[in-house]
Design a protein around this motif. Structure first.
Motif, PDB file in Angstrom:
ATOM      1  N   UNK A   1       0.844  -1.155   0.079  1.00  0.00           N
ATOM      2  CA  UNK A   1       0.022   0.106   0.065  1.00  0.00           C
ATOM      3  C   UNK A   1       0.823   1.114   0.179  1.00  0.00           C
ATOM      4  N   UNK A   2       0.139   2.449  -0.360  1.00  0.00           N
ATOM      5  CA  UNK A   2       0.980   3.597  -0.143  1.00  0.00           C
ATOM      6  C   UNK A   2       1.290   4.106   1.372  1.00  0.00           C
ATOM      7  N   UNK A   3       2.356   4.686   1.454  1.00  0.00           N
ATOM      8  CA  UNK A   3       2.863   4.897   2.694  1.00  0.00           C
ATOM      9  C   UNK A   3       3.147   6.582   3.003  1.00  0.00           C
TER      10      UNK A   3
ATOM     11  N   UNK B   1       3.396  -0.110  -4.437  1.00  0.00           N
ATOM     12  CA  UNK B   1       4.382  -0.935  -5.261  1.00  0.00           C
ATOM     13  C   UNK B   1       3.658  -1.809  -6.609  1.00  0.00           C
ATOM     14  N   UNK B   2       2.761  -0.990  -7.209  1.00  0.00           N
ATOM     15  CA  UNK B   2       2.132  -1.664  -8.517  1.00  0.00           C
ATOM     16  C   UNK B   2       2.417  -0.788  -9.492  1.00  0.00           C
ATOM     17  N   UNK B   3       1.653  -1.009 -10.932  1.00  0.00           N
ATOM     18  CA  UNK B   3       1.846  -0.140 -11.981  1.00  0.00           C
ATOM     19  C   UNK B   3       0.578   0.659 -12.097  1.00  0.00           C
ATOM     20  N   UNK B   4      -0.182   1.137 -10.956  1.00  0.00           N
ATOM     21  CA  UNK B   4      -1.253   1.899 -11.274  1.00  0.00           C
ATOM     22  C   UNK B   4      -0.752   3.233 -11.140  1.00  0.00           C
ATOM     23  N   UNK B   5      -1.538   4.262 -11.591  1.00  0.00           N
ATOM     24  CA  UNK B   5      -1.145   5.866 -11.821  1.00  0.00           C
ATOM     25  C   UNK B   5      -1.638   6.305 -10.593  1.00  0.00           C
ATOM     26  N   UNK B   6      -0.449   6.775 -10.043  1.00  0.00           N
ATOM     27  CA  UNK B   6      -0.560   7.649  -8.697  1.00  0.00           C
ATOM     28  C   UNK B   6      -0.063   8.959  -8.775  1.00  0.00           C
ATOM     29  N   UNK B   7      -0.438  10.047  -7.975  1.00  0.00           N
ATOM     30  CA  UNK B   7       0.150  11.207  -7.785  1.00  0.00           C
ATOM     31  C   UNK B   7       0.652  11.575  -6.671  1.00  0.00           C
TER      32      UNK B   7
END
Length: 254
Positions: free
Chosen positions: A99-101, A120-126
């Motif tokens: 998950x995001x930290x 830690x995956x290939x999804x688009x994140x900001x």
């Protein structure tokens, strides 16, 4: 040799003064410390405020550094001891939890995100470094409110907005949440700030055993929770991360 620009020198002096002085300073304090007329000091402060480099407390009228300074880039954050000590541990937490930290500190009446590790995956994140989160509804904010007396004062005095039907806003109920947070050493946010999103966070202490920040993970409810409760292994991972950063800051064992 080119001349220095006086207004920029004065603005820089103000930022240094606000960075090294009390938590907030009044106009008279700033003008007196820098040997400026109040009108001159106020004009510079107003410009800095418009640019986000300085913020003014609405109640007291006093000034402090603004969050925009953090948004200028990672060069400032790299020398921030809390973030520097947390870099390795937060990376490990993102890998182990999936998950995001987020690493947050108290700023004004909210939580300022000073470090963000992507899921830690290939999804688009900001990247959310420099973003503000509420104190009363987020896991990071509850941790700070439970352990930091200044944060507690800020959240008690501020308006506690309903973000979702699950947000706790009544003071007595919120104080009970903080009591529970202190008792178990971590805080939860299950769809209290954003629908479909859950978080868990734990406090970080420094060598004086003072709370200096909070670290947590945020993700979709279906991943972070099981049977309506936060997954115990994620809670344990967040607490381990917070303890590790605290130890690196000299806090010893908690």
């Amino acid at each position: 040799m080119a001349k220095n620009i006086q207004s920029l020198e004065r603005a820089a002096a103000m930022l240094r003064l606000l960075a090294g002085g009390e938590r907030r300073l009044g106009l008279s304090d700033i003008a007196s410390a820098l040997g400026l007329a109040k009108g001159t000091a106020h004009g510079i402060l107003r410009t800095l405020q418009q640019e986000g480099f300085v913020e003014q407390d609405a109640a007291s009228g006093r000034y402090q550094l603004g969050a925009e300074l953090l948004r200028l880039g990672n060069s400032y954050l790299d020398v921030h001891e809390l973030r520097a000590r947390a870099l390795v541990w937060t990376d490990d937490l993102a890998r182990s939890s999936g998950e995001s930290v987020y690493l947050g500190v108290l700023h004004q009446q909210g939580v300022l995100i000073v470090h963000h590790v992507f899921r830690p995956d290939d999804s688009r994140q900001v990247l959310e470094v420099g973003a503000m989160q509420p104190l009363h509804s987020t896991a990071l904010g509850k941790v700070l409110s439970a352990y930091d007396p200044v944060a507690h004062s800020e959240v008690v005095e501020a308006e506690r907005k309903d973000y979702t039907p699950h947000t706790v806003t009544a003071l007595d109920a919120f104080e009970s949440v903080l009591d529970l947070t202190r008792a178990r050493g971590w805080a939860a946010d299950i769809e209290e700030t954003w629908d479909g999103v859950a978080s868990v966070a734990a406090p970080i202490h420094d060598r004086r055993r003072m709370p200096v920040g909070a670290v947590g993970i945020t993700g979709a409810v279906e991943r972070v929770c099981a049977d309506g409760e936060l997954r115990s292994e994620l809670v344990a991972a967040v607490r381990d991360c917070a303890r590790a950063v605290s130890r690196d800051l000299g806090a010893g064992r908690f």
